[in-house]
Design a protein around this motif. Sequence first.
Motif, PDB file in Angstrom:
ATOM      1  N   ARG A   3       0.845  -1.193   0.000  1.00 49.33           N
ATOM      2  CA  ARG A   3       0.000   0.000   0.000  1.00 49.33           C
ATOM      3  C   ARG A   3       0.883   1.247   0.000  1.00 49.33           C
ATOM      4  N   PRO A   4       0.600   2.230  -0.880  1.00 50.40           N
ATOM      5  CA  PRO A   4       1.385   3.467  -0.883  1.00 50.40           C
ATOM      6  C   PRO A   4       1.231   4.220   0.427  1.00 50.40           C
ATOM      7  N   SER A   8      -0.202  13.222   1.064  1.00 56.28           N
ATOM      8  CA  SER A   8      -1.135  14.113   1.748  1.00 56.28           C
ATOM      9  C   SER A   8      -1.644  15.118   0.730  1.00 56.28           C
ATOM     10  N   TYR A   9      -2.798  15.705   1.019  1.00 57.02           N
ATOM     11  CA  TYR A   9      -3.309  16.736   0.118  1.00 57.02           C
ATOM     12  C   TYR A   9      -3.877  17.888   0.929  1.00 57.02           C
ATOM     13  N   THR A  10      -3.877  19.050   0.284  1.00 56.03           N
ATOM     14  CA  THR A  10      -4.398  20.266   0.897  1.00 56.03           C
ATOM     15  C   THR A  10      -5.333  20.935  -0.102  1.00 56.03           C
ATOM     16  N   GLU A  11      -6.533  21.247   0.355  1.00 56.89           N
ATOM     17  CA  GLU A  11      -7.475  21.963  -0.495  1.00 56.89           C
ATOM     18  C   GLU A  11      -7.364  23.453  -0.183  1.00 56.89           C
ATOM     19  N   GLN A  12      -7.083  24.244  -1.198  1.00 54.85           N
ATOM     20  CA  GLN A  12      -6.929  25.689  -1.049  1.00 54.85           C
ATOM     21  C   GLN A  12      -8.298  26.377  -1.150  1.00 54.85           C
ATOM     22  N   PRO A  13      -8.414  27.587  -0.622  1.00 57.77           N
ATOM     23  CA  PRO A  13      -9.697  28.309  -0.684  1.00 57.77           C
ATOM     24  C   PRO A  13     -10.205  28.549  -2.108  1.00 57.77           C
ATOM     25  N   ASP A  14      -9.307  28.647  -3.095  1.00 60.97           N
ATOM     26  CA  ASP A  14      -9.730  28.884  -4.482  1.00 60.97           C
ATOM     27  C   ASP A  14     -10.118  27.597  -5.205  1.00 60.97           C
ATOM     28  N   ILE A  19      -1.193  18.102  -3.942  1.00 58.12           N
ATOM     29  CA  ILE A  19      -0.870  16.762  -3.458  1.00 58.12           C
ATOM     30  C   ILE A  19       0.630  16.704  -3.216  1.00 58.12           C
ATOM     31  N   ALA A  20       1.007  16.208  -2.043  1.00 57.28           N
ATOM     32  CA  ALA A  20       2.420  16.094  -1.674  1.00 57.28           C
ATOM     33  C   ALA A  20       2.750  14.643  -1.346  1.00 57.28           C
ATOM     34  N   HIS A  21       3.992  14.277  -1.612  1.00 52.08           N
ATOM     35  CA  HIS A  21       4.488  12.958  -1.240  1.00 52.08           C
ATOM     36  C   HIS A  21       5.697  13.156  -0.356  1.00 52.08           C
ATOM     37  N   GLN A  22       5.606  12.700   0.876  1.00 52.47           N
ATOM     38  CA  GLN A  22       6.647  12.878   1.884  1.00 52.47           C
ATOM     39  C   GLN A  22       7.032  14.355   2.013  1.00 52.47           C
ATOM     40  N   ALA A  51      -1.786   8.229  -4.993  1.00 49.98           N
ATOM     41  CA  ALA A  51      -0.707   7.590  -5.758  1.00 49.98           C
ATOM     42  C   ALA A  51      -1.085   7.500  -7.224  1.00 49.98           C
ATOM     43  N   ARG A  52      -2.329   7.165  -7.500  1.00 44.89           N
ATOM     44  CA  ARG A  52      -2.774   7.051  -8.888  1.00 44.89           C
ATOM     45  C   ARG A  52      -2.786   8.407  -9.586  1.00 44.89           C
ATOM     46  N   TRP A  53      -3.269   9.424  -8.900  1.00 44.30           N
ATOM     47  CA  TRP A  53      -3.351  10.752  -9.512  1.00 44.30           C
ATOM     48  C   TRP A  53      -1.971  11.365  -9.743  1.00 44.30           C
ATOM     49  N   THR A  54      -1.000  11.017  -8.947  1.00 43.11           N
ATOM     50  CA  THR A  54       0.346  11.559  -9.150  1.00 43.11           C
ATOM     51  C   THR A  54       1.170  10.693 -10.086  1.00 43.11           C
TER      52      THR A  54
END
Length: 73
Positions: A3-4, A8-14, A19-22, A51-54
């Motif tokens: 399993r990957p 992590s991901y962050t949704e911005q106000p706009d 998406i970040a990896h490590q 993992a799939r989206w990146t």
Amino acid sequence: MPRPQGFSYTEQPDGTVLIAHQSRPATTLRGPRATQFLAEVESGDPQLVMARWTGNYKRGNERTARNHPRNRH
């Protein structure tokens, strides 16, 4: 397949999704792609979806590609 981990991901106000990896930026999604990503994250395993989206996941064809005549040394 393991399993990957480490995504992590962050949704911005706009509406932009980062998406970040490590803790390193992997990709940025905007508009309809960001909306689609958020829907998939909520309905499935977030680590696998990120993992799939990146594009950072094994596709299962590594052995086949390694054995192809063009890739033999």
